[in-house]
Design a protein around this motif. Structure first.
Motif, PDB file in Angstrom:
ATOM      1  N   ASP A  28       0.609  -1.002   0.262  1.00  0.00           N
ATOM      2  CA  ASP A  28       0.323  -0.225   0.571  1.00  0.00           C
ATOM      3  C   ASP A  28       0.639   0.942  -0.042  1.00  0.00           C
ATOM      4  O   ASP A  28       2.149   0.759   0.442  1.00  0.00           O
ATOM      5  CB  ASP A  28      -1.046   0.002   1.241  1.00  0.00           C
ATOM      6  CG  ASP A  28      -0.305  -0.073   2.815  1.00  0.00           C
ATOM      7  OD1 ASP A  28       1.049   0.563   2.700  1.00  0.00           O
ATOM      8  OD2 ASP A  28      -1.188  -0.156   3.686  1.00  0.00           O
ATOM      9  N   THR A  29       0.863   2.306   0.073  1.00  0.00           N
ATOM     10  CA  THR A  29       1.228   3.793   0.181  1.00  0.00           C
ATOM     11  C   THR A  29       2.187   4.082   1.283  1.00  0.00           C
ATOM     12  O   THR A  29       2.847   5.116   0.766  1.00  0.00           O
ATOM     13  CB  THR A  29      -0.049   4.903  -0.206  1.00  0.00           C
ATOM     14  OG1 THR A  29      -0.712   4.342   0.954  1.00  0.00           O
ATOM     15  CG2 THR A  29      -1.022   4.699  -1.816  1.00  0.00           C
ATOM     16  N   SER A  30       1.748   3.232   2.543  1.00  0.00           N
ATOM     17  CA  SER A  30       2.332   3.810   3.457  1.00  0.00           C
ATOM     18  C   SER A  30       3.772   2.611   3.462  1.00  0.00           C
ATOM     19  O   SER A  30       4.795   2.423   4.645  1.00  0.00           O
ATOM     20  CB  SER A  30       2.428   3.270   5.024  1.00  0.00           C
ATOM     21  OG  SER A  30       1.844   2.044   4.956  1.00  0.00           O
ATOM     22  N   GLY A  31       3.973   1.442   2.463  1.00  0.00           N
ATOM     23  CA  GLY A  31       5.002   0.625   2.272  1.00  0.00           C
ATOM     24  C   GLY A  31       5.178  -0.309   2.795  1.00  0.00           C
ATOM     25  O   GLY A  31       5.542  -1.712   2.743  1.00  0.00           O
ATOM     26  N   GLU A  32       3.444  -0.767   3.715  1.00  0.00           N
ATOM     27  CA  GLU A  32       3.261  -2.103   4.393  1.00  0.00           C
ATOM     28  C   GLU A  32       2.643  -3.182   3.556  1.00  0.00           C
ATOM     29  O   GLU A  32       1.773  -2.627   2.159  1.00  0.00           O
ATOM     30  CB  GLU A  32       1.851  -1.751   5.167  1.00  0.00           C
ATOM     31  CG  GLU A  32       2.855  -0.412   6.044  1.00  0.00           C
ATOM     32  CD  GLU A  32       3.951  -1.804   7.464  1.00  0.00           C
ATOM     33  OE1 GLU A  32       3.859  -2.528   7.442  1.00  0.00           O
ATOM     34  OE2 GLU A  32       4.961  -0.849   7.590  1.00  0.00           O
ATOM     35  N   THR A  33       3.201  -3.892   3.388  1.00  0.00           N
ATOM     36  CA  THR A  33       2.504  -5.109   3.013  1.00  0.00           C
ATOM     37  C   THR A  33       1.277  -6.161   3.257  1.00  0.00           C
ATOM     38  O   THR A  33       0.835  -6.611   3.446  1.00  0.00           O
ATOM     39  CB  THR A  33       3.986  -6.041   2.459  1.00  0.00           C
ATOM     40  OG1 THR A  33       5.088  -5.832   1.970  1.00  0.00           O
ATOM     41  CG2 THR A  33       2.964  -8.018   1.995  1.00  0.00           C
ATOM     42  N   ALA A  34      -0.004  -5.312   1.937  1.00  0.00           N
ATOM     43  CA  ALA A  34      -1.406  -6.440   2.841  1.00  0.00           C
ATOM     44  C   ALA A  34      -1.029  -7.858   2.636  1.00  0.00           C
ATOM     45  O   ALA A  34      -1.145  -8.206   2.012  1.00  0.00           O
ATOM     46  CB  ALA A  34      -2.096  -5.112   1.721  1.00  0.00           C
ATOM     47  N   GLN A  35      -2.104  -8.000   3.247  1.00  0.00           N
ATOM     48  CA  GLN A  35      -2.054  -8.948   3.594  1.00  0.00           C
ATOM     49  C   GLN A  35      -3.062  -9.723   2.640  1.00  0.00           C
ATOM     50  O   GLN A  35      -4.376  -9.264   2.552  1.00  0.00           O
ATOM     51  CB  GLN A  35      -3.058  -9.263   5.473  1.00  0.00           C
ATOM     52  CG  GLN A  35      -2.993 -10.841   5.339  1.00  0.00           C
ATOM     53  CD  GLN A  35      -3.367 -11.384   6.756  1.00  0.00           C
ATOM     54  OE1 GLN A  35      -4.042 -10.229   7.859  1.00  0.00           O
ATOM     55  NE2 GLN A  35      -4.031 -13.009   7.114  1.00  0.00           N
ATOM     56  N   THR A  36      -2.559 -10.730   1.302  1.00  0.00           N
ATOM     57  CA  THR A  36      -3.378 -11.321   1.111  1.00  0.00           C
ATOM     58  C   THR A  36      -4.277 -12.006   1.283  1.00  0.00           C
ATOM     59  O   THR A  36      -4.073 -13.305   2.161  1.00  0.00           O
ATOM     60  CB  THR A  36      -2.655 -12.145   0.241  1.00  0.00           C
ATOM     61  OG1 THR A  36      -1.637 -12.864   0.610  1.00  0.00           O
ATOM     62  CG2 THR A  36      -1.737 -11.214  -0.130  1.00  0.00           C
ATOM     63  N   SER A  37      -5.324 -12.413   0.729  1.00  0.00           N
ATOM     64  CA  SER A  37      -6.712 -13.400   1.516  1.00  0.00           C
ATOM     65  C   SER A  37      -6.067 -14.577   0.719  1.00  0.00           C
ATOM     66  O   SER A  37      -5.987 -15.152  -0.198  1.00  0.00           O
ATOM     67  CB  SER A  37      -7.895 -13.366   0.761  1.00  0.00           C
ATOM     68  OG  SER A  37      -7.718 -13.191  -1.317  1.00  0.00           O
ATOM     69  N   ALA A  38      -6.136 -15.896   1.480  1.00  0.00           N
ATOM     70  CA  ALA A  38      -5.751 -17.237   1.274  1.00  0.00           C
ATOM     71  C   ALA A  38      -6.979 -17.844   1.443  1.00  0.00           C
ATOM     72  O   ALA A  38      -7.818 -17.653   1.116  1.00  0.00           O
ATOM     73  CB  ALA A  38      -5.150 -17.857   2.739  1.00  0.00           C
ATOM     74  N   ALA A  39      -6.570 -18.551   0.670  1.00  0.00           N
ATOM     75  CA  ALA A  39      -7.973 -20.004   0.262  1.00  0.00           C
ATOM     76  C   ALA A  39      -8.370 -20.495   1.463  1.00  0.00           C
ATOM     77  O   ALA A  39      -7.662 -20.316   2.197  1.00  0.00           O
ATOM     78  CB  ALA A  39      -7.950 -20.572  -0.608  1.00  0.00           C
ATOM     79  N   PRO A  40     -10.093 -20.070   1.896  1.00  0.00           N
ATOM     80  CA  PRO A  40     -10.338 -21.179   2.375  1.00  0.00           C
ATOM     81  C   PRO A  40      -9.914 -22.528   3.390  1.00  0.00           C
ATOM     82  O   PRO A  40      -9.600 -23.293   2.604  1.00  0.00           O
ATOM     83  CB  PRO A  40     -12.100 -20.597   2.610  1.00  0.00           C
ATOM     84  CG  PRO A  40     -11.746 -20.362   1.413  1.00  0.00           C
ATOM     85  CD  PRO A  40     -10.941 -19.973   0.740  1.00  0.00           C
ATOM     86  N   ARG A  41      -9.659 -22.871   4.278  1.00  0.00           N
ATOM     87  CA  ARG A  41      -9.505 -23.884   4.686  1.00  0.00           C
ATOM     88  C   ARG A  41     -10.604 -25.110   4.652  1.00  0.00           C
ATOM     89  O   ARG A  41     -11.756 -24.007   5.152  1.00  0.00           O
ATOM     90  CB  ARG A  41      -8.758 -23.259   6.164  1.00  0.00           C
ATOM     91  CG  ARG A  41      -8.233 -25.292   7.480  1.00  0.00           C
ATOM     92  CD  ARG A  41      -7.872 -25.312   7.915  1.00  0.00           C
ATOM     93  NE  ARG A  41      -8.627 -24.234   8.932  1.00  0.00           N
ATOM     94  CZ  ARG A  41      -7.348 -23.280   9.288  1.00  0.00           C
ATOM     95  NH1 ARG A  41      -5.715 -23.286   8.663  1.00  0.00           N
ATOM     96  NH2 ARG A  41      -7.617 -22.264  10.756  1.00  0.00           N
ATOM     97  N   THR A  42     -11.028 -26.203   4.282  1.00  0.00           N
ATOM     98  CA  THR A  42     -11.861 -27.145   4.178  1.00  0.00           C
ATOM     99  C   THR A  42     -11.359 -27.788   4.556  1.00  0.00           C
ATOM    100  O   THR A  42      -9.555 -28.514   5.156  1.00  0.00           O
ATOM    101  CB  THR A  42     -12.458 -27.079   2.896  1.00  0.00           C
ATOM    102  OG1 THR A  42     -11.210 -27.632   2.047  1.00  0.00           O
ATOM    103  CG2 THR A  42     -12.826 -25.452   2.189  1.00  0.00           C
ATOM    104  N   GLY A  43     -12.207 -28.517   5.542  1.00  0.00           N
ATOM    105  CA  GLY A  43     -11.371 -29.890   6.437  1.00  0.00           C
ATOM    106  C   GLY A  43     -11.354 -29.262   7.996  1.00  0.00           C
ATOM    107  O   GLY A  43     -11.299 -28.609   8.233  1.00  0.00           O
TER     108      GLY A  43
END
Length: 180
Positions: A28-43
């Protein structure tokens, strides 16, 4: 020749501009890495078996029988998750379908990091040894008849530690801290 160089420069600039609009990076513009959305855990959650010679003890049976269905976490609840079979004995996990779960293991060997000079933290009259890791910390209960580990992923609040401390304090009698 100048036309070819000009076309290459335009092509590179076009790729840079397009990468900002299509997918781009997660900064983002602050230089921080945004958390990417992971695939939901199943099972169910698969836990690796670790050496836990006291997992079948009366203390671990008492504790695991008293564990809550949910742990508080910054105003939310982390629900108890099903474990994949064969599940290691005296274990439990709480979380959501995206982040790494909070994992409890009972009946472990004495942690090697526990020495006579180890700094301990007390929560609800339960003494804990914290062992930081790369993306999680493992907290060991060191003042009961069995060693208990609670692995807490980073960005998890203090609610799980407080709830598990209260559960340990209400179900297991204190014992001297054994550093050898």
């Amino acid at each position: 020749m100048r036309v070819a160089v000009g076309l290459v420069v335009l092509l590179v600039l076009g790729v840079i501009v397009a990468s900002r609009f299509v997918g781009g990076d997660d900064t983002d513009t602050s230089g921080e890495t945004a958390q990417t959305s992971a695939a939901p855990r199943t099972g169910p959650v698969a836990l690796v078996t670790v050496d836990a010679p006291g997992a079948g003890s009366a203390e671990c049976r008492t504790l695991t029988g008293a564990l809550p269905d949910a742990l508080p976490n910054a105003g939310d609840a982390l629900d108890r998750l099903p474990l994949a079979e064969p599940a290691p004995p005296a274990t439990a996990a709480w979380g959501d379908q995206v982040r790494e779960p909070v994992v409890l293991r009972c009946g472990l060997n004495r942690p090697a990091e526990l020495t006579p000079t180890s700094p301990l933290r007390v929560i609800d009259d339960v003494q804990w040894l914290v062992v930081p890791g790369e993306s999680a910390a493992t907290w060991y209960v060191v003042d009961r008849g069995v060693y208990i580990a609670l692995t807490v992923p980073e960005h998890t609040g203090t609610g799980p530690l407080q709830q598990i401390s209260a559960t340990v304090a209400s179900t297991l009698d204190p014992a001297p801290v054994r550093t050898r």
